[in-house]
Structure formats: structure tokens, C-alpha cells
Design an enzyme around this catalytic site. Structure first.
Site, mmCIF file in Angstrom:
data_model
loop_
_atom_site.group_PDB
_atom_site.id
_atom_site.type_symbol
_atom_site.label_atom_id
_atom_site.label_comp_id
_atom_site.label_asym_id
_atom_site.label_seq_id
_atom_site.Cartn_x
_atom_site.Cartn_y
_atom_site.Cartn_z
ATOM 1 N N TYR A 172 9.960 6.777 5.393
ATOM 2 C CA TYR A 172 9.533 6.184 4.120
ATOM 3 C C TYR A 172 8.104 6.617 3.861
ATOM 4 C CZ TYR A 172 8.207 2.542 0.711
ATOM 5 O OH TYR A 172 7.750 1.871 -0.408
ATOM 6 N N ASP B 124 2.670 11.971 7.500
ATOM 7 C CA ASP B 124 2.414 10.670 6.868
ATOM 8 C C ASP B 124 2.031 9.706 7.989
ATOM 9 O OD1 ASP B 124 4.211 8.406 4.651
ATOM 10 O OD2 ASP B 124 2.416 8.163 5.870
ATOM 11 N N LYS C 41 -3.171 1.476 5.562
ATOM 12 C CA LYS C 41 -3.126 0.318 6.460
ATOM 13 C C LYS C 41 -4.436 0.120 7.242
ATOM 14 C CE LYS C 41 1.891 0.798 6.622
ATOM 15 N NZ LYS C 41 2.563 -0.411 6.125
HETATM 16 P P1 KE4 Z 1 2.150 1.387 0.684
HETATM 17 O O1 KE4 Z 1 2.329 2.011 -0.686
HETATM 18 O O2 KE4 Z 1 3.124 0.252 0.938
HETATM 19 O O3 KE4 Z 1 0.684 1.015 0.977
HETATM 20 O O4 KE4 Z 1 2.449 2.523 1.776
HETATM 21 C C1 KE4 Z 1 3.705 3.161 1.716
HETATM 22 C C2 KE4 Z 1 3.993 3.767 3.067
HETATM 23 C C3 KE4 Z 1 3.825 5.127 3.234
HETATM 24 N N1 KE4 Z 1 4.063 5.717 4.424
HETATM 25 C C4 KE4 Z 1 4.459 4.987 5.499
HETATM 26 C C5 KE4 Z 1 4.719 5.688 6.795
HETATM 27 C C6 KE4 Z 1 4.639 3.581 5.391
HETATM 28 O O5 KE4 Z 1 5.042 2.879 6.470
HETATM 29 C C7 KE4 Z 1 4.390 2.956 4.155
HETATM 30 C C8 KE4 Z 1 4.587 1.471 3.947
HETATM 31 N N2 KE4 Z 1 5.162 0.766 5.040
HETATM 32 C C9 KE4 Z 1 5.939 -0.400 4.723
HETATM 33 C C10 KE4 Z 1 6.382 -1.012 6.056
HETATM 34 N N3 KE4 Z 1 7.577 -0.467 6.493
HETATM 35 C C11 KE4 Z 1 5.201 -1.387 3.882
HETATM 36 C C12 KE4 Z 1 5.839 -2.759 3.826
HETATM 37 C C13 KE4 Z 1 6.313 -3.059 2.435
HETATM 38 O O6 KE4 Z 1 6.873 -2.159 1.784
HETATM 39 O O7 KE4 Z 1 6.131 -4.213 2.030
#
Ligand code: KE4
Length: 465
Positions: free
Chosen positions: A178, A273, A301
Site C-alpha cells: 500500500y 516506500d 509517520k
Molecule cells: P498516509 O497517506 O496514510 O500518511 O500514508 C500512506 C502510506 C504510504 N505508504 C505506506 C507503506 C503506508 O503504510 C501508508 C499508510 N499506512 C496505513 C497503515 N497500514 C495508514 C493507516 C490508515 O490508512 O489509517
């Protein structure tokens, strides 16, 4: 969250995309005294009227675990307390940012100082340069960096950069990885051998996802085939160096090195990523742990210490293509805002202080937890696979090896849901999906781990029964 599963979901199944829906009615285990979560249940009903699903990010709605979400009043150290006054040992940790626990003193002090001087200027500050210094010192492959506000924005911009740098339209990504919710990345395995992506969400045009080629994680042959099939058309291979969005799935030995070689052979840019793995598994990120240098890296994060902050960066020749040095456009009102910069600086200075021994402490606590969980599952006669890299881990409910998304989705999500509810009712809150990673901080001390393992004993017994 992770890539959407292949089947489309009906309206009431809008769950964290890859999480199989666990029907509330049939499996909502006997929750102790309804009053225990009464205020949260009330708050959720009110929130649902005004927010889609009552939440601002789908996985938080607890649709996969047969409960309604607890609403949090405060966090402290490795615990959170909900609005009913229940305190939990927390392994959600905001899905990764809180390597030092909730509101660590260094971050709180830095934020208090910063907020006294204003919250945002829309003009440059030295704090942005300071955080950029820390990032370029710590992350082997980053010579120049741009701050943005979310991992989605970082990944979306990094892909645009790869396409701008190569003049090529297509990207390769792994099913189950993701990279945020930008259109090009909301894809699921399409039909036919070409494995061209098809949209995994309404509102995403086929024309966008047809440039996204999907391959299984940990499968170098599939990547080689994709690069041959689309020779000269691939701008980048995007990958989580340690998958965290299908649950924690480490790279097989030689996988990341193999991606580097294939990218070099085909003139494809390698995009790591590291939004989740950045500073999580090593002060030099996963690329420092595995000693493989990507061309572009996304961070998020931890880099914001819990505030909205993310970044993309890499080789100088690539980053100079980004406006206003170059023509590749990307912008953001709150990018590099002083509060996120202050929190990020405090975080990176704390974790890179060799005296603090942050990573030794993380490894000690996480290893103790992992051994204890495996032992508790075995004693209860529950088949689990425990995957861990440093302080990110997942307990998979299944007895088969898990090296990719397809194998992860063969896990028993109802057993996970039962385990989740057992842990919650015994004072431990986990990410509410089989396909998420748990996060340990350096303040999950021996007492917290012991309490977690006591709860796990009961929760595994509930699964077994
Ligand atoms: P954000 O747009 O949520 O800040 O980041 C997206 C993203 C991009 N790349 C990786 C590897 C990620 O894990 C994420 C976001 N992680 C999820 C947890 N699995 C966020 C939790 C959520 O969507 O509420």
C-alpha cells in the site's frame, strides 16, 4: 490498509480495503458489560452521522473485528485511555509514527516552543533545513528531500518524479503493498496475463490504472517478466522494502538486491516506500538495514513524530527536476510547517543519539514479545505465523508460510477477530485488521510486555475454544 482485495465491496462493506468483512452479528463476541464501552458506542453513533463510517480513515471503524471502535481520550507512554476510562497497552501507535511512545517529552517540549512562535507561515524556516539535514545524514540514498503532508502525497509525488525523469508512463507495484490512496495506486490484479491493474475503488478511471502493472511481492521472476513485457515503458518499481500493509511480510533473502539489479538492467527507477519502515527498523531505514540503495525514497509517520509530515527524496539529479528547480510540479500549503518540523527534528535527534540506545531497547522488547506470543499460541494449540522485523510485527492466523499477499489473505480473519476482541477486553489494543502490523515503542517495557502476554494467553484460549 493495503491494496483492495479482488472482489468489489458493497456499500456496507467499506472496510480497510483488503480486510475480509467479518459480519458483526455472527461473530461479535460476548463483550463484557456493555457499559464498559458505552461512551465510545455513543460517540461512534454521533460520529457516524457526520463522518463517513464515523471515522477519518476506514480501518479505524473496526468493521473487520466485530466491534465498534473505542474513542481515545489520551495517550501516555505505551498506553492509551478511552473515553470510558479503559486503559490499554497500545500496539496501534498511530500505525507507526510513535517509535518513542505517546507524546515523548522531547517532542512535547519542542512543540510547546514552536507553537509559541506560530503554527504556519507559508514562508521558509530554518527548521525545514534542519530536518532535511537530519534526513540526508541518516538515509543513505537521500541527497535532496522535499517535505509533504502525508505518505499518500509522498508516494504520488515520487511516482510523478519517476515518470518525469524517465519519460515513461508505467509503474510496477506489488499486490498487497500500500502506497496511499492516489489514483494510480488504487489497483487490484486485473484479468488476463498482462497483470495490468484495474481500479480497486469507484472513481478511479481505468485509463489511470492501466499504467500500473501488478506483481506478487517477493517474486523476482514476475518483476523480470513485467520489465520484459513492458520494455522501455516502466518508469519505476515501487515497493515497501518490508511489506507492512498485508501484515508484516519481510523481503526474502536477495529480493531487494534482485530488484536493484533488474531496475539497473532496464533503466527503471527503484522507489522504496519507507513511510512505515523509515527509521522504524534501523536509523538508516530498511535501506540501511538491508544495504540496498533505491533511487527515490518515500518517508512518513516517524519523520513527523505523530504530526502530519512526510517526504520524498533521493539522488540529487532526480530531485533537481522538482519545481522550482525543475519543471516537475508539486506543492503544498502546509508542507514543512513549523510544528511538524519541530516534532520531526526532536524525533530524529532522539533516535539517532547513540547514547539513547533506542534500537537496542526496541529489539529487546519486541523480541521478548514475539517469543512470548508464539509460546502462548502454542500452549493454546492455535496455529500462528509470527513475522517480525525489529519493532514491527504481525501474528498471522494460519499454519502456512506467508511471503506475499495471496498467502496472507488465506489467513483466518475470524480467528484474528476473536483474538482482537479478547485482547481488547483484557487491556491490549491492536490494529483492527489481520493485514496490519503491530508497532512496539521503546517504552513498551518489561511490565507492559508481561501484561500483553497475560492477555494473549486468554485471547488465544478464546480462539482455541
Ligand atoms: P498516509 O497517506 O496514510 O500518511 O500514508 C500512506 C502510506 C504510504 N505508504 C505506506 C507503506 C503506508 O503504510 C501508508 C499508510 N499506512 C496505513 C497503515 N497500514 C495508514 C493507516 C490508515 O490508512 O489509517
Amino acid at each position: 490498509m493495503s491494496a483492495k482485495s479482488s472482489k468489489s465491496k458493497s456499500a456496507d462493506e467499506t472496510v480497510a480495503p483488503s480486510v475480509a468483512v467479518v459480519k458483526d452479528a455472527s461473530v461479535s463476541g460476548s463483550s463484557p458489560g456493555k457499559d464498559r464501552y458505552a461512551r465510545s458506542a455513543e460517540a461512534f453513533e454521533k460520529a457516524r452521522r457526520l463522518l463517513p463510517g464515523g471515522v477519518n480513515s476506514p480501518v479505524r471503524a473496526y468493521k473487520a473485528v466485530g466491534r465498534t471502535p473505542v474513542f481515545i481520550r489520551e495517550g501516555k507512554g505505551c498506553t492509551v485511555t478511552d473515553i470510558d476510562g479503559n486503559t490499554y497497552i497500545d500496539y496501534v501507535m498511530s500505525y507507526g509514527p510513535l517509535l518513542l511512545g505517546h507524546a515523548p517529552q522531547a517532542v512535547a517540549i519542542a512543540l510547546n516552543k514552536a507553537i509559541a512562535k506560530g503554527t504556519s507561515f507559508g514562508m521558509p524556516t530554518e527548521a525545514e533545513t534542519r530536518l532535511a539535514e537530519l534526513v540526508t545524514q541518516l538515509v543513505p540514498s537521500i541527497e535532496v528531500v522535499r517535505f509533504v503532508n502525508s505518505g499518500t502525497e509522498a508516494a504520488m509525488s515520487a511516482i510523478r518524479l519517476a515518470r518525469a525523469a524517465t519519460g515513461r508512463p508505467k509503474i510496477i507495484k506489488c499486490t498487497g503493498c500500500y502506497h496511499g490512496h492516489s489514483d494510480a495506486l488504487l489497483v487490484q490484479a486485473g484479468s488476463g496475463a498482462t497483470t495490468l491493474g484495474s481500479p480497486s475503488s469507484p472513481g478511479v478511471p481505468e485509463s489511470i490504472t492501466s499504467h500500473t502493472v501488478l506483481v506478487p511481492y517477493n517474486d523476482l521472476q514476475a518483476v523480470a517478466r513485467a520489465m520484459e513485457n513492458f520494455r522501455g515503458q516502466i518508469a519505476c518499481m515501487a515497493v515497501e522494502p518490508i511489506a507492512g500493509n498485508m501484515g508484516c511480510v519481510p523481503p526474502k533473502k536477495g529480493y531487494l538486491e534482485g530488484l536493484r539489479e533488474l531496475c539497473d538492467k532496464h533503466g527503471v527507477l527503484l522507489l522504496f516506500d519507507e513511510v512505515m519502515t523509515g527509521f522504524r527498523v534501523h536509523p538508516g531505514c530498511a535501506q540501511g538495514l538491508y544495504n540496498v540503495k533505491p533511487d527515490i525514497t518515500c518517508l512518513g509517520k516517524i519523520i513527523g513524530g505523530g504530526l502530519p509530515c512526510a517526504a520524498y527524496g533521493g539522488r540529487e539529479d532526480l530531485m533537481r527536476l522538482v519545481a522550482p528547480d525543475g519543471a516537475m510540479y508539486q506543492a503544498g500549503t502546509l508542507s514543512g510547517n513549523p510544528l511538524a518540523m519541530a516534532a520531526g527534528i526532536a524525533m530524529l535527534e532522539a533516535i539517532s543519539d547513540p547514547e539513547a540506545k533506542v534500537y537496542e531497547t526496541l529489539e529487546k522488547h519486541a523480541a521478548t514479545l514475539a517469543v512470548g506470543l508464539k509460546d502462548a499460541a502454542a500452549r493454546a494449540g492455535v496455529a500462528v505465523q509470527l513475522a517480525r522485523v525489529g519493532s514491527m510485527m504481525t501474528v498471522f492466523f494460519g499454519d502456512h508460510p506467508i511471503e506475499n499477499y495471496e498467502q496472507a489473505t488465506q489467513c483466518d480473519t475470524q480467528k484474528f477477530a476473536t483474538f482482537f476482541r479478547g485482547m481488547l477486553d483484557h487491556g491490549v489494543v491492536l490494529p483492527p485488521s489481520q493485514f496490519e502490523a503491530w508497532f512496539v515503542s521503546n517504552v513498551h517495557d518489561a511490565q507492559a510486555i508481561d501484561q500483553t502476554l497475560a492477555a494473549a494467553k486468554t485471547a488465544f484460549e478464546a480462539v482455541a475454544s
